[in-house]
Scaffold this active site. Structure first.
Site, mmCIF file in Angstrom:
data_model
loop_
_atom_site.group_PDB
_atom_site.id
_atom_site.type_symbol
_atom_site.label_atom_id
_atom_site.label_comp_id
_atom_site.label_asym_id
_atom_site.label_seq_id
_atom_site.Cartn_x
_atom_site.Cartn_y
_atom_site.Cartn_z
ATOM 1 N N THR A 28 0.921 -1.127 -0.062
ATOM 2 C CA THR A 28 0.056 0.045 -0.021
ATOM 3 C C THR A 28 0.834 1.355 -0.037
ATOM 4 O OG1 THR A 28 -0.304 -0.203 2.404
ATOM 5 C CG2 THR A 28 -2.202 -0.880 1.144
ATOM 6 N N GLN A 101 0.834 -13.571 -1.763
ATOM 7 C CA GLN A 101 -0.625 -13.342 -2.427
ATOM 8 C C GLN A 101 -0.663 -12.338 -3.280
ATOM 9 O OE1 GLN A 101 -3.855 -14.070 0.667
ATOM 10 N NE2 GLN A 101 -2.271 -13.105 1.852
ATOM 11 N N HIS A 121 -1.320 -16.031 -6.148
ATOM 12 C CA HIS A 121 -2.194 -15.620 -6.999
ATOM 13 C C HIS A 121 -1.812 -15.074 -8.151
ATOM 14 C CE1 HIS A 121 -4.516 -15.194 -3.117
ATOM 15 N NE2 HIS A 121 -4.535 -16.372 -3.335
ATOM 16 N N CYS A 129 -1.363 -17.164 -22.334
ATOM 17 C CA CYS A 129 -2.352 -18.106 -22.991
ATOM 18 C C CYS A 129 -2.634 -19.133 -21.950
ATOM 19 C CB CYS A 129 -1.907 -18.624 -24.087
ATOM 20 S SG CYS A 129 -3.030 -19.953 -24.972
HETATM 21 P P1 NAD Z 1 -6.283 -7.742 2.331
HETATM 22 O O1 NAD Z 1 -6.644 -6.351 1.408
HETATM 23 O O2 NAD Z 1 -7.147 -8.753 2.464
HETATM 24 O O3 NAD Z 1 -5.442 -7.211 3.605
HETATM 25 C C1 NAD Z 1 -4.640 -6.377 3.584
HETATM 26 C C2 NAD Z 1 -4.248 -5.945 5.008
HETATM 27 O O4 NAD Z 1 -3.280 -5.305 4.959
HETATM 28 C C3 NAD Z 1 -5.420 -5.283 5.605
HETATM 29 O O5 NAD Z 1 -5.544 -5.986 6.901
HETATM 30 C C4 NAD Z 1 -4.708 -4.061 6.034
HETATM 31 O O6 NAD Z 1 -5.154 -3.405 7.362
HETATM 32 C C5 NAD Z 1 -3.480 -4.317 6.132
HETATM 33 N N1 NAD Z 1 -2.623 -2.816 5.557
HETATM 34 C C6 NAD Z 1 -2.627 -2.184 4.543
HETATM 35 N N2 NAD Z 1 -1.741 -1.402 4.372
HETATM 36 C C7 NAD Z 1 -0.927 -1.519 5.646
HETATM 37 C C8 NAD Z 1 0.331 -0.867 6.084
HETATM 38 N N3 NAD Z 1 0.905 -0.070 5.398
HETATM 39 N N4 NAD Z 1 0.917 -1.377 7.189
HETATM 40 C C9 NAD Z 1 0.273 -2.359 8.049
HETATM 41 N N5 NAD Z 1 -0.779 -3.124 7.523
HETATM 42 C C10 NAD Z 1 -1.501 -2.640 6.253
HETATM 43 O O7 NAD Z 1 -5.063 -8.354 1.389
HETATM 44 P P2 NAD Z 1 -4.769 -9.900 1.333
HETATM 45 O O8 NAD Z 1 -5.071 -10.466 2.636
HETATM 46 O O9 NAD Z 1 -3.418 -9.695 0.643
HETATM 47 O O10 NAD Z 1 -5.950 -10.412 0.350
HETATM 48 C C11 NAD Z 1 -6.428 -9.765 -1.008
HETATM 49 C C12 NAD Z 1 -6.269 -10.632 -2.195
HETATM 50 O O11 NAD Z 1 -6.233 -9.584 -3.384
HETATM 51 C C13 NAD Z 1 -4.826 -11.269 -2.261
HETATM 52 O O12 NAD Z 1 -5.119 -12.358 -3.115
HETATM 53 C C14 NAD Z 1 -3.967 -10.197 -2.712
HETATM 54 O O13 NAD Z 1 -3.117 -10.816 -3.572
HETATM 55 C C15 NAD Z 1 -4.979 -9.433 -3.828
HETATM 56 N N6 NAD Z 1 -4.641 -8.157 -3.898
HETATM 57 C C16 NAD Z 1 -3.335 -8.043 -4.239
HETATM 58 C C17 NAD Z 1 -2.585 -6.519 -4.354
HETATM 59 C C18 NAD Z 1 -1.378 -6.492 -4.846
HETATM 60 O O14 NAD Z 1 -0.589 -7.390 -5.594
HETATM 61 N N7 NAD Z 1 -0.699 -5.367 -4.244
HETATM 62 C C19 NAD Z 1 -3.481 -5.474 -3.810
HETATM 63 C C20 NAD Z 1 -4.777 -5.634 -3.513
HETATM 64 C C21 NAD Z 1 -5.050 -7.133 -3.553
HETATM 65 ZN ZN ZN Z 2 -1.754 -20.262 -27.070
#
Ligand code: NAD
Ligand code: ZN
Length: 261
Positions: A28, A101, A121, A129
């Site tokens: 983030t 993830q 993921h 493809c």
């Molecule tokens: P989630 O969104 O469910 O959880 C993220 C957690 O991180 C939340 O609990 C939030 O409070 C915490 N958080 C956010 N910023 C933070 C910070 N700076 N410091 C501390 N904590 C912080 O994410 P998840 O558990 O990874 O699951 C969501 C699904 O969506 C997964 O499959 C994920 O890969 C995918 N996704 C991926 C991305 C990416 O690749 N960057 C972004 C969004 C969603």
């Molecule tokens: Zn192909």
């Protein structure tokens, strides 16, 4: 510095085999919103599930278009303090692998060798493809969508369905990545779960498996998670702030080396 950092550092230093398990929260601060925190990106361009994607040319065009919009809105991003700290721990031999993830390619961008990164993921920095596996760049997908009025992108090699190399909701988990991740969860003696709400299964089952197999579990997340009660240490704080402690340690060591020359 977070008061728990010293405890965390001692646990990492004392581990025989530490593994990091990361989620959207580590990215983030790089400008990629997670699912749960406010930001709206994922509600605006809600990802479509696998069955819908497969159901028609129009659905595939829509799914790819939404993905490209998210990519354009996020813009160019680079690794954050958390990614850099983990890369430093991997380079120092203190963390053996990263199970992620995330689909953002930022662990690779932080310099960790691809064989030490297990993507549960998939990866959103390219498309492929679904039939023959041939890689197709996202710029090629964008050009196709701009030039072709109706058809969804078709593989240049076999004519098969082209999709971002991510695992959508409803799509089968990658078998080999899951197998390796489970083996690591069973054999590690410390798992660091970083930036995941630990609500998305089967991925969230890995910290549980590690704990049940005898590893210690650390959870670093700014809000409580579903699995806090299982953890040996919970740090509810900003990931970059917490893990930057490792970067600072590394930097000070580098400074000492330089000044000694
Ligand atoms: P989630 O969104 O469910 O959880 C993220 C957690 O991180 C939340 O609990 C939030 O409070 C915490 N958080 C956010 N910023 C933070 C910070 N700076 N410091 C501390 N904590 C912080 O994410 P998840 O558990 O990874 O699951 C969501 C699904 O969506 C997964 O499959 C994920 O890969 C995918 N996704 C991926 C991305 C990416 O690749 N960057 C972004 C969004 C969603
Ligand atoms: Zn192909």
């Amino acid at each position: 510095m977070n008061p728990s950092f010293e405890t965390l550092a001692r646990m990492v230093d004392g581990a025989r085999d530490a593994v990091a398990f990361t989620g959207a929260g580590i990215s983030t601060e790089c400008g990629i919103p997670d699912f749960r925190s406010p930001g709206g990106l994922w509600t605006k361009y809600r990802p479509i599930d696998f069955d819908t994607f497969m159901s028609s040319q129009a659905a595939r065009r829509e799914g790819l278009t939404r993905f490209l919009r998210i990519r354009a809105e996020v813009g160019e991003v680079g690794p954050g303090r958390g990614h850099r700290a983990i890369a430093g721990l991997v380079a120092a031999g203190k963390v053996s692998a990263v199970i992620t993830q995330n689909i953002d390619n930022l662990h690779q961008a932080s310099g960790i060798a691809p064989e030490r990164i297990i993507e549960l993921h998939g990866n959103g920095s390219y498309a492929h493809c679904l039939d023959c596996g041939t890689r197709h760049e996202l710029d090629w997908v964008a050009r196709w969508l701009a030039e072709e009025p109706e058809r969804a992108p078709a593989c240049t090699r076999c004519g098969g369905i082209v999709k971002t190399a991510t695992i959508s909701f409803g799509q089968a988990m990658p078998v080999e990545a899951m197998r390796r991740a489970q083996a690591m969860a069973e054999s590690c003696d410390l798992m660091l779960a970083i930036g995941s709400s630990l609500q998305v299964y089967p991925a969230a089952g890995l910290p549980v498996l590690a704990r049940r197999s005898g590893a210690r579990l650390v959870i670093i997340n700014r809000e409580p998670t579903e699995l806090d009660r299982l953890a040996d240490l919970v740090i509810n704080d900003d990931i970059g702030d917490v893990l930057d402690g490792f970067n600072v340690r590394g930097e000070s060591a580098a400074r000492i080396t330089r000044s000694a020359l």
